[in-house]
Design a protein around this motif. Sequence first.
Motif, PDB file in Angstrom:
ATOM      1  N   ARG A   1       0.829  -1.205   0.000  1.00  9.39           N
ATOM      2  CA  ARG A   1       0.000   0.000   0.000  1.00  9.39           C
ATOM      3  C   ARG A   1       0.865   1.259   0.000  1.00  9.39           C
ATOM      4  O   ARG A   1       0.404   2.319  -0.417  1.00  9.39           O
ATOM      5  CB  ARG A   1      -0.919   0.004   1.217  1.00  9.39           C
ATOM      6  N   THR A   2       2.075   1.136   0.499  1.00 13.20           N
ATOM      7  CA  THR A   2       3.021   2.243   0.516  1.00 13.20           C
ATOM      8  C   THR A   2       4.372   1.723   0.034  1.00 13.20           C
ATOM      9  O   THR A   2       4.565   0.525  -0.123  1.00 13.20           O
ATOM     10  CB  THR A   2       3.173   2.824   1.934  1.00 13.20           C
ATOM     11  N   PHE A   3       5.302   2.626  -0.187  1.00 15.48           N
ATOM     12  CA  PHE A   3       6.654   2.198  -0.531  1.00 15.48           C
ATOM     13  C   PHE A   3       7.671   3.174   0.057  1.00 15.48           C
ATOM     14  O   PHE A   3       7.376   4.329   0.322  1.00 15.48           O
ATOM     15  CB  PHE A   3       6.839   2.047  -2.045  1.00 15.48           C
ATOM     16  N   LYS A   4       8.875   2.632   0.264  1.00 10.94           N
ATOM     17  CA  LYS A   4       9.961   3.412   0.841  1.00 10.94           C
ATOM     18  C   LYS A   4      11.002   3.732  -0.225  1.00 10.94           C
ATOM     19  O   LYS A   4      11.268   2.913  -1.110  1.00 10.94           O
ATOM     20  CB  LYS A   4      10.618   2.656   2.001  1.00 10.94           C
ATOM     21  N   ILE A   5      11.582   4.901  -0.128  1.00 14.38           N
ATOM     22  CA  ILE A   5      12.629   5.352  -1.035  1.00 14.38           C
ATOM     23  C   ILE A   5      13.899   5.530  -0.220  1.00 14.38           C
ATOM     24  O   ILE A   5      13.914   6.276   0.763  1.00 14.38           O
ATOM     25  CB  ILE A   5      12.248   6.690  -1.706  1.00 14.38           C
ATOM     26  N   ILE A   6      14.957   4.831  -0.607  1.00 17.66           N
ATOM     27  CA  ILE A   6      16.236   4.962   0.089  1.00 17.66           C
ATOM     28  C   ILE A   6      17.283   5.378  -0.924  1.00 17.66           C
ATOM     29  O   ILE A   6      17.447   4.726  -1.965  1.00 17.66           O
ATOM     30  CB  ILE A   6      16.659   3.646   0.788  1.00 17.66           C
ATOM     31  N   ALA A   7      17.983   6.460  -0.636  1.00 12.32           N
ATOM     32  CA  ALA A   7      19.000   6.992  -1.544  1.00 12.32           C
ATOM     33  C   ALA A   7      20.297   7.230  -0.785  1.00 12.32           C
ATOM     34  O   ALA A   7      20.285   7.691   0.360  1.00 12.32           O
ATOM     35  CB  ALA A   7      18.524   8.288  -2.200  1.00 12.32           C
ATOM     36  N   GLY A   8      21.408   6.892  -1.432  1.00 13.86           N
ATOM     37  CA  GLY A   8      22.722   7.139  -0.863  1.00 13.86           C
ATOM     38  C   GLY A   8      23.371   8.339  -1.522  1.00 13.86           C
ATOM     39  O   GLY A   8      23.013   8.724  -2.641  1.00 13.86           O
ATOM     40  N   THR A   9      24.348   8.918  -0.841  1.00 15.02           N
ATOM     41  CA  THR A   9      24.990  10.122  -1.352  1.00 15.02           C
ATOM     42  C   THR A   9      26.513   9.992  -1.332  1.00 15.02           C
ATOM     43  O   THR A   9      27.085   9.146  -0.654  1.00 15.02           O
ATOM     44  CB  THR A   9      24.607  11.350  -0.511  1.00 15.02           C
TER      45      THR A   9
END
Length: 457
Positions: A71-79
């Motif tokens: 129903r939802t989703f997570k966004i994970i980003a590295g820098t």
Amino acid sequence: MPKPLKAAGVKSQSFQKKKVRLIRSPPPTKIKKLPSSPPPRKKQEPDPKKKEKTKGKEQLEEEVKPASLPRTFKIIAGTYEKNLYGLEASLEEDTTTTSTTLPVHQLKLRTLFIFPAHVACVKTVAASPTGGKWLATGSADEIIKIWDLRRRKEVGGLMHHSGSITHLTFPSRSHLLSASEDGTLCLFHTRDWSVLRSLKGHKGRINNITVHPTGKVALSVGKDKILRMWDLMRGKGAASMKLGGEGEVVRWSVSGIRFAIQTGSTIDIYSIKMVLLYTITHPSRIHDIKFFHPHPTGVEYLLVAAEDKKVTIYELPIKDEDTTRQPKIVGELLGHQNRVKAVDTITIQIPPYVEKGEPHSKSYATTISSDGYIRIYDLDQFVEGVLSNITDERISLESVTHFDTTGSRLTCLTLADGELITTDPKAGVKRKREREEEEDEYLGFDEELVDEEEEEE
């Protein structure tokens, strides 16, 4: 330990801090070997209506079963600045619109965490499928960090590679596959994070890996200009092919019947039998590619993130045998002010949630750029535009929402499932049983595809 970072106007929540536990791999003599053949199973009466399953490459062409929709989703980003950004996207009803038909929903973002994760640049991130419990991050510090996304805590670090971690992926919920500049692939078991296999074959840095939708076969490309196929069931090489240049990105299609290799500004698309089908020459240098296969159109698309500050969408021919047709540009995702570094897609359920039958779903594309922005695009708008397009004009989409990291140099991206739809109380047991059976299956290959190194053995 440095304090968690905070973006302007955003409250951040760091993972629970614990003393990092470095998980070192056991000596090779202690590594438990995978079975070369499946355990005995109960005999079942053959169904005359079904065709007998074939082995090898043809077995990979079987239709991949769709997973449960979140129903939802997570966004994970590295820098490049060694930090991790975690966001959660969810659909909420828009109360400002007065509609007499179906309710209108808007995609909302909220910050889950922003904190330093490594002591060097974060180069790759991956989330486990079907629930997204585990998050793995790889860095130039040669360590793979493992995080529990649900509990938001650090589990520890895997120190098996002797070079920068270049790519991470989860073939299944119970396995993690890593690639490194040391030229090796490592297959870990998520139960205790032990090393099941250390796969060697590349000479020099491995740039990218991709796992077939069945989870049985992986492809890898590297500095040695060779494409290698790996049998994950037996934990050994299966085939190899020389490339014209250094492969930077390799991706299986959603259907699993073809794959693409990116080199500079060129994309070569191959069949599952390693036959070159099409070559795409993009106007600018490419950084990432992603297949997208919406059901209403019946056509598979290729999303290309590049230096030209946008994601270009190519339409691929439905049948690979049709050599008269070539991939063509049909759309683009706009909004970034600098190179687009990565793109990923996900499909979620939208309210009202259905307990039985076909769920209402919506597909999104998420992009990251060197401009410091994370942008989300509604791919259903693209599909609607394709279905109603009678002039063959390119469909241009702007992002439906975005997040500003205030100047961070974003390097990598992954999307994880949020809350999953569960209608059957025994679904978890069934999924576990199916996973165990799938992991025990044996996959064979044609003799003509056996790697030269294995023939020497």
